[in-house]
Design a protein around this motif. Structure first.
Motif, PDB file in Angstrom:
ATOM      1  N   TYR A  26       6.017  43.708 -37.207  1.00 54.77           N
ATOM      2  CA  TYR A  26       5.321  42.932 -38.235  1.00 54.77           C
ATOM      3  C   TYR A  26       5.418  41.456 -37.887  1.00 54.77           C
ATOM      4  O   TYR A  26       6.449  41.004 -37.406  1.00 54.77           O
ATOM      5  CB  TYR A  26       5.960  43.164 -39.608  1.00 54.77           C
ATOM      6  N   ILE A  27       4.365  40.710 -38.145  1.00 55.65           N
ATOM      7  CA  ILE A  27       4.364  39.270 -37.888  1.00 55.65           C
ATOM      8  C   ILE A  27       3.923  38.544 -39.154  1.00 55.65           C
ATOM      9  O   ILE A  27       2.908  38.906 -39.763  1.00 55.65           O
ATOM     10  CB  ILE A  27       3.434  38.911 -36.711  1.00 55.65           C
ATOM     11  N   CYS A  28       4.705  37.539 -39.541  1.00 57.59           N
ATOM     12  CA  CYS A  28       4.412  36.771 -40.747  1.00 57.59           C
ATOM     13  C   CYS A  28       4.621  35.284 -40.455  1.00 57.59           C
ATOM     14  O   CYS A  28       5.644  34.909 -39.892  1.00 57.59           O
ATOM     15  CB  CYS A  28       5.323  37.238 -41.874  1.00 57.59           C
ATOM     16  N   PHE A  29       3.656  34.458 -40.810  1.00 54.81           N
ATOM     17  CA  PHE A  29       3.737  33.009 -40.650  1.00 54.81           C
ATOM     18  C   PHE A  29       3.537  32.343 -41.995  1.00 54.81           C
ATOM     19  O   PHE A  29       2.900  32.903 -42.890  1.00 54.81           O
ATOM     20  CB  PHE A  29       2.652  32.506 -39.687  1.00 54.81           C
ATOM     21  N   GLY A  30       4.056  31.129 -42.126  1.00 54.81           N
ATOM     22  CA  GLY A  30       3.864  30.341 -43.332  1.00 54.81           C
ATOM     23  C   GLY A  30       3.131  29.056 -43.024  1.00 54.81           C
ATOM     24  O   GLY A  30       3.369  28.422 -42.002  1.00 54.81           O
ATOM     25  N   THR A  31       2.211  28.674 -43.911  1.00 59.23           N
ATOM     26  CA  THR A  31       1.505  27.401 -43.795  1.00 59.23           C
ATOM     27  C   THR A  31       1.544  26.684 -45.137  1.00 59.23           C
ATOM     28  O   THR A  31       1.684  27.314 -46.182  1.00 59.23           O
ATOM     29  CB  THR A  31       0.026  27.577 -43.388  1.00 59.23           C
ATOM     30  N   VAL A  32       1.413  25.376 -45.098  1.00 57.30           N
ATOM     31  CA  VAL A  32       1.382  24.594 -46.339  1.00 57.30           C
ATOM     32  C   VAL A  32      -0.044  24.502 -46.858  1.00 57.30           C
ATOM     33  O   VAL A  32      -0.303  24.689 -48.037  1.00 57.30           O
ATOM     34  CB  VAL A  32       1.976  23.191 -46.117  1.00 57.30           C
ATOM     35  N   ILE A  33      -0.979  24.228 -45.979  1.00 55.68           N
ATOM     36  CA  ILE A  33      -2.386  24.120 -46.362  1.00 55.68           C
ATOM     37  C   ILE A  33      -3.189  25.022 -45.429  1.00 55.68           C
ATOM     38  O   ILE A  33      -3.113  24.897 -44.214  1.00 55.68           O
ATOM     39  CB  ILE A  33      -2.890  22.669 -46.239  1.00 55.68           C
ATOM     40  N   GLN A  34      -3.974  25.909 -46.012  1.00 60.35           N
ATOM     41  CA  GLN A  34      -4.767  26.832 -45.196  1.00 60.35           C
ATOM     42  C   GLN A  34      -5.885  26.093 -44.484  1.00 60.35           C
ATOM     43  O   GLN A  34      -6.594  25.288 -45.078  1.00 60.35           O
ATOM     44  CB  GLN A  34      -5.358  27.926 -46.071  1.00 60.35           C
ATOM     45  N   GLU A  35      -6.031  26.388 -43.209  1.00 58.50           N
ATOM     46  CA  GLU A  35      -7.098  25.816 -42.397  1.00 58.50           C
ATOM     47  C   GLU A  35      -8.339  26.675 -42.614  1.00 58.50           C
ATOM     48  O   GLU A  35      -8.290  27.890 -42.508  1.00 58.50           O
ATOM     49  CB  GLU A  35      -6.649  25.828 -40.927  1.00 58.50           C
ATOM     50  N   VAL A  36      -9.467  26.062 -42.946  1.00 56.30           N
ATOM     51  CA  VAL A  36     -10.643  26.816 -43.374  1.00 56.30           C
ATOM     52  C   VAL A  36     -11.292  27.661 -42.284  1.00 56.30           C
ATOM     53  O   VAL A  36     -11.980  28.631 -42.585  1.00 56.30           O
ATOM     54  CB  VAL A  36     -11.707  25.881 -44.006  1.00 56.30           C
ATOM     55  N   LYS A  37     -11.084  27.318 -41.020  1.00 56.29           N
ATOM     56  CA  LYS A  37     -11.717  28.068 -39.937  1.00 56.29           C
ATOM     57  C   LYS A  37     -10.941  29.319 -39.541  1.00 56.29           C
ATOM     58  O   LYS A  37     -11.469  30.186 -38.859  1.00 56.29           O
ATOM     59  CB  LYS A  37     -11.897  27.171 -38.708  1.00 56.29           C
ATOM     60  N   THR A  61       0.497  31.087 -47.639  1.00 53.25           N
ATOM     61  CA  THR A  61       0.108  29.695 -47.834  1.00 53.25           C
ATOM     62  C   THR A  61       0.627  29.221 -49.183  1.00 53.25           C
ATOM     63  O   THR A  61       0.129  29.630 -50.226  1.00 53.25           O
ATOM     64  CB  THR A  61      -1.428  29.538 -47.779  1.00 53.25           C
ATOM     65  N   MET A  62       1.673  28.417 -49.130  1.00 52.87           N
ATOM     66  CA  MET A  62       2.283  27.878 -50.346  1.00 52.87           C
ATOM     67  C   MET A  62       2.823  26.491 -50.024  1.00 52.87           C
ATOM     68  O   MET A  62       3.640  26.349 -49.121  1.00 52.87           O
ATOM     69  CB  MET A  62       3.434  28.760 -50.828  1.00 52.87           C
ATOM     70  N   ALA A  63       2.390  25.490 -50.766  1.00 51.64           N
ATOM     71  CA  ALA A  63       2.867  24.129 -50.534  1.00 51.64           C
ATOM     72  C   ALA A  63       4.377  24.070 -50.686  1.00 51.64           C
ATOM     73  O   ALA A  63       4.939  24.597 -51.642  1.00 51.64           O
ATOM     74  CB  ALA A  63       2.201  23.164 -51.503  1.00 51.64           C
ATOM     75  N   CYS A  64       5.022  23.448 -49.719  1.00 56.35           N
ATOM     76  CA  CYS A  64       6.451  23.121 -49.701  1.00 56.35           C
ATOM     77  C   CYS A  64       7.401  24.292 -49.461  1.00 56.35           C
ATOM     78  O   CYS A  64       8.523  24.064 -49.030  1.00 56.35           O
ATOM     79  CB  CYS A  64       6.873  22.401 -50.979  1.00 56.35           C
ATOM     80  N   ILE A  65       7.030  25.507 -49.754  1.00 53.93           N
ATOM     81  CA  ILE A  65       7.983  26.600 -49.611  1.00 53.93           C
ATOM     82  C   ILE A  65       7.435  27.753 -48.767  1.00 53.93           C
ATOM     83  O   ILE A  65       8.001  28.827 -48.738  1.00 53.93           O
ATOM     84  CB  ILE A  65       8.441  27.087 -50.997  1.00 53.93           C
ATOM     85  N   SER A  66       6.346  27.525 -48.050  1.00 48.93           N
ATOM     86  CA  SER A  66       5.708  28.615 -47.313  1.00 48.93           C
ATOM     87  C   SER A  66       6.618  29.245 -46.281  1.00 48.93           C
ATOM     88  O   SER A  66       6.616  30.460 -46.098  1.00 48.93           O
ATOM     89  CB  SER A  66       4.417  28.134 -46.659  1.00 48.93           C
ATOM     90  N   SER A  67       7.431  28.450 -45.586  1.00 50.93           N
ATOM     91  CA  SER A  67       8.297  29.039 -44.554  1.00 50.93           C
ATOM     92  C   SER A  67       9.342  29.948 -45.188  1.00 50.93           C
ATOM     93  O   SER A  67       9.612  31.035 -44.679  1.00 50.93           O
ATOM     94  CB  SER A  67       8.977  27.946 -43.733  1.00 50.93           C
ATOM     95  N   ASN A  68       9.916  29.539 -46.299  1.00 52.04           N
ATOM     96  CA  ASN A  68      10.899  30.386 -46.969  1.00 52.04           C
ATOM     97  C   ASN A  68      10.253  31.663 -47.506  1.00 52.04           C
ATOM     98  O   ASN A  68      10.835  32.740 -47.403  1.00 52.04           O
ATOM     99  CB  ASN A  68      11.559  29.629 -48.141  1.00 52.04           C
ATOM    100  N   GLN A  69       9.072  31.537 -48.059  1.00 57.53           N
ATOM    101  CA  GLN A  69       8.372  32.720 -48.565  1.00 57.53           C
ATOM    102  C   GLN A  69       7.974  33.646 -47.427  1.00 57.53           C
ATOM    103  O   GLN A  69       8.059  34.862 -47.564  1.00 57.53           O
ATOM    104  CB  GLN A  69       7.131  32.304 -49.360  1.00 57.53           C
ATOM    105  N   ALA A  70       7.574  33.108 -46.291  1.00 59.83           N
ATOM    106  CA  ALA A  70       7.211  33.932 -45.132  1.00 59.83           C
ATOM    107  C   ALA A  70       8.432  34.703 -44.634  1.00 59.83           C
ATOM    108  O   ALA A  70       8.351  35.887 -44.324  1.00 59.83           O
ATOM    109  CB  ALA A  70       6.635  33.060 -44.014  1.00 59.83           C
ATOM    110  N   ILE A  71       9.579  34.040 -44.576  1.00 63.22           N
ATOM    111  CA  ILE A  71      10.821  34.713 -44.146  1.00 63.22           C
ATOM    112  C   ILE A  71      11.188  35.816 -45.125  1.00 63.22           C
ATOM    113  O   ILE A  71      11.514  36.932 -44.732  1.00 63.22           O
ATOM    114  CB  ILE A  71      11.973  33.691 -43.997  1.00 63.22           C
ATOM    115  N   THR A  72      11.121  35.508 -46.405  1.00 66.07           N
ATOM    116  CA  THR A  72      11.455  36.506 -47.430  1.00 66.07           C
ATOM    117  C   THR A  72      10.482  37.691 -47.362  1.00 66.07           C
ATOM    118  O   THR A  72      10.906  38.842 -47.454  1.00 66.07           O
ATOM    119  CB  THR A  72      11.400  35.866 -48.835  1.00 66.07           C
ATOM    120  N   SER A  73       9.197  37.416 -47.202  1.00 67.69           N
ATOM    121  CA  SER A  73       8.205  38.488 -47.094  1.00 67.69           C
ATOM    122  C   SER A  73       8.466  39.339 -45.859  1.00 67.69           C
ATOM    123  O   SER A  73       8.292  40.549 -45.904  1.00 67.69           O
ATOM    124  CB  SER A  73       6.809  37.899 -47.023  1.00 67.69           C
ATOM    125  N   GLY A  74       8.832  38.698 -44.772  1.00 67.13           N
ATOM    126  CA  GLY A  74       9.080  39.416 -43.526  1.00 67.13           C
ATOM    127  C   GLY A  74      10.292  40.310 -43.593  1.00 67.13           C
ATOM    128  O   GLY A  74      10.403  41.289 -42.869  1.00 67.13           O
TER     129      GLY A  74
END
Length: 75
Positions: A26-37, A61-74
């Motif tokens: 499984y692969i999970c990444f976190g971003t603060v602002i989603q890139e539209v493309k 994609t969650m402002a300020c906490i995306s990396s923590n949420q990505a880790i938790t989701s993973g």
């Protein structure tokens, strides 16, 4: 582009750890602002880094906490 940076991170991780790509389930990444493309950075990065299209990947994609949420989701 965000998926190019993420692809580099995946390639670096594989090179540094020597983990086989087929050992990743499984692969999970976190971003603060989603890139539209690129709606799913994790998916584009995984495919670009040579991971199987059978491996699920998602982007949080969650402002300020995306990396923590990505880790938790993973986990």
């Amino acid at each position: 582009m965000p998926h190019d940076l993420a692809r580099g991170a995946l390639e670096g991780l594989v090179a540094h750890t020597k983990i086989p790509k087929d050992a990743v389930d499984y692969i999970c990444f976190g971003t603060v602002i989603q890139e539209v493309k690129t709606s799913n950075v994790a998916r584009e990065a995984a495919l670009g880094a040579g991971f199987s299209d059978k491996i699920p990947a998602h982007t949080v994609t969650m402002a300020c906490i995306s990396s923590n949420q990505a880790i938790t989701s993973g986990m």
